[in-house]
Design a protein around this motif. Sequence first.
Motif, PDB file in Angstrom:
ATOM      1  N   GLU A 113     -20.228  47.719  -5.525  1.00  8.96           N
ATOM      2  CA  GLU A 113     -18.994  48.385  -5.962  1.00  8.96           C
ATOM      3  C   GLU A 113     -18.981  48.572  -7.472  1.00  8.96           C
ATOM      4  OE1 GLU A 113     -15.387  46.833  -4.397  1.00  8.96           O
ATOM      5  OE2 GLU A 113     -16.137  46.683  -2.339  1.00  8.96           O
ATOM      6  N   GLN A 114     -19.522  47.603  -8.219  1.00  8.03           N
ATOM      7  CA  GLN A 114     -19.578  47.734  -9.683  1.00  8.03           C
ATOM      8  C   GLN A 114     -20.439  48.916 -10.101  1.00  8.03           C
ATOM      9  OE1 GLN A 114     -22.674  46.102 -11.698  1.00  8.03           O
ATOM     10  NE2 GLN A 114     -22.011  47.762 -13.037  1.00  8.03           N
ATOM     11  N   VAL A 115     -21.605  49.056  -9.475  1.00  7.06           N
ATOM     12  CA  VAL A 115     -22.504  50.166  -9.820  1.00  7.06           C
ATOM     13  C   VAL A 115     -21.859  51.510  -9.491  1.00  7.06           C
ATOM     14  CG1 VAL A 115     -24.689  51.273  -9.203  1.00  7.06           C
ATOM     15  CG2 VAL A 115     -24.620  48.822  -9.663  1.00  7.06           C
ATOM     16  N   ARG A 116     -21.120  51.558  -8.398  1.00 10.13           N
ATOM     17  CA  ARG A 116     -20.457  52.812  -8.012  1.00 10.13           C
ATOM     18  C   ARG A 116     -19.283  53.150  -8.931  1.00 10.13           C
ATOM     19  NH1 ARG A 116     -20.177  51.728  -1.456  1.00 10.13           N
ATOM     20  NH2 ARG A 116     -22.353  52.291  -0.966  1.00 10.13           N
ATOM     21  N   GLU A 117     -18.491  52.126  -9.265  1.00  8.24           N
ATOM     22  CA  GLU A 117     -17.267  52.383 -10.015  1.00  8.24           C
ATOM     23  C   GLU A 117     -17.465  52.353 -11.522  1.00  8.24           C
ATOM     24  OE1 GLU A 117     -14.009  49.936  -8.700  1.00  8.24           O
ATOM     25  OE2 GLU A 117     -14.702  49.964  -6.624  1.00  8.24           O
ATOM     26  N   LYS A 118     -18.370  51.496 -12.019  1.00  9.02           N
ATOM     27  CA  LYS A 118     -18.598  51.349 -13.458  1.00  9.02           C
ATOM     28  C   LYS A 118     -20.103  51.385 -13.741  1.00  9.02           C
ATOM     29  CE  LYS A 118     -14.169  50.560 -14.137  1.00  9.02           C
ATOM     30  NZ  LYS A 118     -13.280  51.550 -14.820  1.00  9.02           N
ATOM     31  N   PRO A 119     -20.750  52.508 -13.534  1.00 12.40           N
ATOM     32  CA  PRO A 119     -22.213  52.567 -13.699  1.00 12.40           C
ATOM     33  C   PRO A 119     -22.687  52.296 -15.119  1.00 12.40           C
ATOM     34  CG  PRO A 119     -21.284  54.762 -13.440  1.00 12.40           C
ATOM     35  CD  PRO A 119     -20.179  53.803 -13.133  1.00 12.40           C
ATOM     36  N   GLY A 120     -21.821  52.470 -16.106  1.00 12.62           N
ATOM     37  CA  GLY A 120     -22.218  52.213 -17.486  1.00 12.62           C
ATOM     38  C   GLY A 120     -22.112  50.754 -17.891  1.00 12.62           C
ATOM     39  N   LEU A 121     -21.533  49.926 -17.028  1.00 12.79           N
ATOM     40  CA  LEU A 121     -21.363  48.503 -17.313  1.00 12.79           C
ATOM     41  C   LEU A 121     -22.675  47.763 -17.052  1.00 12.79           C
ATOM     42  CD1 LEU A 121     -19.524  46.074 -17.945  1.00 12.79           C
ATOM     43  CD2 LEU A 121     -18.879  46.044 -15.528  1.00 12.79           C
ATOM     44  N   THR A 122     -23.103  46.943 -18.002  1.00  9.83           N
ATOM     45  CA  THR A 122     -24.316  46.138 -17.854  1.00  9.83           C
ATOM     46  C   THR A 122     -23.922  44.732 -17.419  1.00  9.83           C
ATOM     47  OG1 THR A 122     -25.439  47.380 -19.596  1.00  9.83           O
ATOM     48  CG2 THR A 122     -26.367  45.239 -19.009  1.00  9.83           C
ATOM     49  N   VAL A 123     -24.552  44.260 -16.344  1.00 14.32           N
ATOM     50  CA  VAL A 123     -24.217  42.949 -15.787  1.00 14.32           C
ATOM     51  C   VAL A 123     -25.477  42.105 -15.647  1.00 14.32           C
ATOM     52  CG1 VAL A 123     -23.269  41.720 -13.796  1.00 14.32           C
ATOM     53  CG2 VAL A 123     -22.229  43.872 -14.536  1.00 14.32           C
ATOM     54  N   ASP A 124     -25.439  40.884 -16.172  1.00 13.35           N
ATOM     55  CA  ASP A 124     -26.498  39.900 -15.971  1.00 13.35           C
ATOM     56  C   ASP A 124     -25.918  38.766 -15.124  1.00 13.35           C
ATOM     57  OD1 ASP A 124     -28.290  41.308 -17.557  1.00 13.35           O
ATOM     58  OD2 ASP A 124     -27.709  40.242 -19.379  1.00 13.35           O
ATOM     59  N   VAL A 125     -26.596  38.421 -14.031  1.00 11.38           N
ATOM     60  CA  VAL A 125     -26.099  37.395 -13.113  1.00 11.38           C
ATOM     61  C   VAL A 125     -27.115  36.272 -13.012  1.00 11.38           C
ATOM     62  CG1 VAL A 125     -25.199  36.908 -10.818  1.00 11.38           C
ATOM     63  CG2 VAL A 125     -24.959  39.208 -11.781  1.00 11.38           C
TER      64      VAL A 125
END
Length: 320
Positions: A113-125
Amino acid sequence: MLNLRRLEHLAVIAEEKSFLKAALRLNLTQPALTRSIQTLEESLGLQLLNRAHEGVSLTDAGQRILPRALQILGDAESLKREAQQLVGVDSGHVNFGVGVFPAEAFLTRLLIEQVREKPGLTVDVDIGNWQRLRGKLQRNELDFVVALTHSLPPPADFEVRPLPPQRFGFFVRQSHPLLALDALAQRQALRHYKLIGPVLPLQARLALQEIYELPHHEELPVGLSCDSVAVLQSVMLSSDSVLFATYEAMASALPCAVSSAQGLALPHVQYAAAQALATSVIHAQGRVLSPAALWLIGKIEQVLASTGSEWKADLLAAGP
């Protein structure tokens, strides 16, 4: 010259008590790390570390300098987070940790959902056990952590934000010998089968010690400790091992098995009186969370709140 990188090097060496271990963690060569500390000591005019054959320790000066160094590192991290607020949700960066079982319950759906809704957001998990993630959180290496903390409470100076709870159980393959036993026989026979699960803190091992009715937690029949639910699931389905896991994680990990394997949860063995155990978002008090981090936490709450699916209902029906 004093810089943040050298202060970080000092902090890691103080924690690891070894130049070699610290260099490996920092992805540096040992000579490079040694030069960095020597430069720091020269810039301060102080010897910060005792170097001995049995290990590395802080000098008296080092013990006085380290708390200030950690404060400076924390302030620098907070400044960076505040700056990220100017970037916003759509193009920010979030670095967070997730416990093994909470990750299985929500992480894949969250990131889709993050990639679909906020594709410009970078996430490290960082996925791992709460013991390790707790240390990284205290070192300001993570924005926040989502974890089950009932057996290892967060430090008092951390903020805890409750999430929908999860529930632990004991899981076996279909046709496992334990499933044919009545309540008393099942509990008595449990200790004769290898226990597999995540790396467990002491408090959890003590709770299991009571369930297994053993004189000491070191006598638990632990056959495998692993922080991968997929690996644990495969071992459980291919052996007579008993898997200690959450219903929520198993509902996600066994979608194809739920409809045909209603006996996966041992019905007569309960952990913590089968009570739901708190899942929380944890972060340092006073830490300024970026809009991107706050958005992601809100999304986690939405995903976890909706995990009361048919899979979860089926697994709970198989429980006590």
